[in-house]
Design a protein around this motif. Structure first.
Motif, PDB file in Angstrom:
ATOM      1  N   GLN B  38       0.834  -1.196   0.000  1.00 52.01           N
ATOM      2  CA  GLN B  38       0.000   0.000   0.000  1.00 52.01           C
ATOM      3  C   GLN B  38       0.870   1.248   0.000  1.00 52.01           C
ATOM      4  OE1 GLN B  38      -2.743   0.622   3.310  1.00 52.01           O
ATOM      5  NE2 GLN B  38      -4.118   1.789   1.984  1.00 52.01           N
ATOM      6  N   GLY B  41      -2.106   7.051   0.683  1.00 48.28           N
ATOM      7  CA  GLY B  41      -3.289   7.613   0.044  1.00 48.28           C
ATOM      8  C   GLY B  41      -3.912   6.742  -1.027  1.00 48.28           C
ATOM      9  N   LYS B  42      -3.427   5.513  -1.177  1.00 45.36           N
ATOM     10  CA  LYS B  42      -3.964   4.615  -2.208  1.00 45.36           C
ATOM     11  C   LYS B  42      -4.499   3.335  -1.586  1.00 45.36           C
ATOM     12  CE  LYS B  42      -1.035   6.274  -5.963  1.00 45.36           C
ATOM     13  NZ  LYS B  42      -0.117   5.896  -7.071  1.00 45.36           N
ATOM     14  N   GLY B  43      -5.234   2.570  -2.385  1.00 43.44           N
ATOM     15  CA  GLY B  43      -5.709   1.281  -1.931  1.00 43.44           C
ATOM     16  C   GLY B  43      -4.611   0.233  -1.997  1.00 43.44           C
ATOM     17  N   PRO B  44      -4.691  -0.802  -1.161  1.00 42.08           N
ATOM     18  CA  PRO B  44      -3.691  -1.870  -1.212  1.00 42.08           C
ATOM     19  C   PRO B  44      -3.662  -2.556  -2.571  1.00 42.08           C
ATOM     20  CG  PRO B  44      -4.978  -1.995   0.812  1.00 42.08           C
ATOM     21  CD  PRO B  44      -5.659  -0.996  -0.071  1.00 42.08           C
TER      22      PRO B  44
END
Lengths: 111, 110
Positions: B38, B41-44
């Motif tokens: 991850q 600020g982003k999705g896994p």
């Protein structure tokens, strides 16, 4: 190329407003999930669905609600936003291999 | 109840300095163990799935291994672009919800 889409990417909204966070996937997955994650913190499951018309609450108590009227769509709604709802919301789905595919997330700020 | 513990919480590496991340787990029956990366600020992002003890999977500088009680993510000769939080998760038989660890944040300095 993302197969699971979340909109909006960022949202700043006033206290008391009703908001809906959108999540759609094109993979035909039957299982979908919503997670809440504060910066640098763990993922917390708030809602999940194993198919159309099936929704359950997750491990973390949440004032949000969800619906699953179509396989590909799993929106999350906050009836009255509060500053305590400020967080990142992540949507995920899974099919036969059980591994989740996550969306890019919606970063919500309630002022 | 499934439990996943990751260590260390944070890892600072010099570029080229290999290291390993640990994921210890407790489940009644392991259906699968998953590793994710991850970025802030982003999705896994999915990396690996391991299903049984002794299994190993590799992707570029990353190698994941699995025993009956823990999994390791080995980072060989890391580069600054490997800086991220690495999440481990397990899936129990009879369930479809992943149990996530708190993650290990890796920082690789040039």
């Amino acid at each position: 190329e993302a197969d699971i889409y979340q909109t909006p990417r960022y949202l700043v909204i006033g206290t008391g407003k009703k908001i809906t966070l959108e999540c759609s996937q094109t993979m035909g997955h039957d299982k979908m999930y919503w997670y809440q994650q504060d910066p640098g913190m763990e993922l917390h499951l708030i809602h999940y669905s194993y198919g159309v018309n099936s929704t359950e609450k997750g491990d973390l108590s949440s004032e949000s609600t969800v619906s699953r009227i179509r396989t590909e769509h799993f929106p999350l709604t906050l009836e009255s936003a509060r500053p305590s709802h400020t967080s990142q919301y992540l949507c995920a789905s899974t099919g036969q291999n059980y591994g989740y595919t996550f969306g890019s997330g919606t970063r919500l700020t309630v002022v | 109840e499934d439990q996943v513990t990751q260590s260390p919480e944070a890892l600072r590496l010099q570029e080229g300095e290999s290291s390993s991340l640990n994921c210890s787990y407790t489940v009644s029956g392991l259906r699968g163990l998953f590793w994710y990366r991850q970025d802030p600020g982003k999705g896994p992002e999915f990396l690996f799935t391991l299903y049984s003890a002794g299994e190993e999977k590799e992707k570029e500088r990353l190698k994941a291994t699995l025993t009956k009680k823990e999994s390791f993510l080995h980072i060989t000769a890391p580069k600054p672009e490997d800086s991220a939080t690495y999440l481990c998760a397990v899936l129990d038989w009879g369930d479809y919800k992943l149990s996530f660890g708190a993650g290990t944040t890796v920082t690789v300095r040039a």
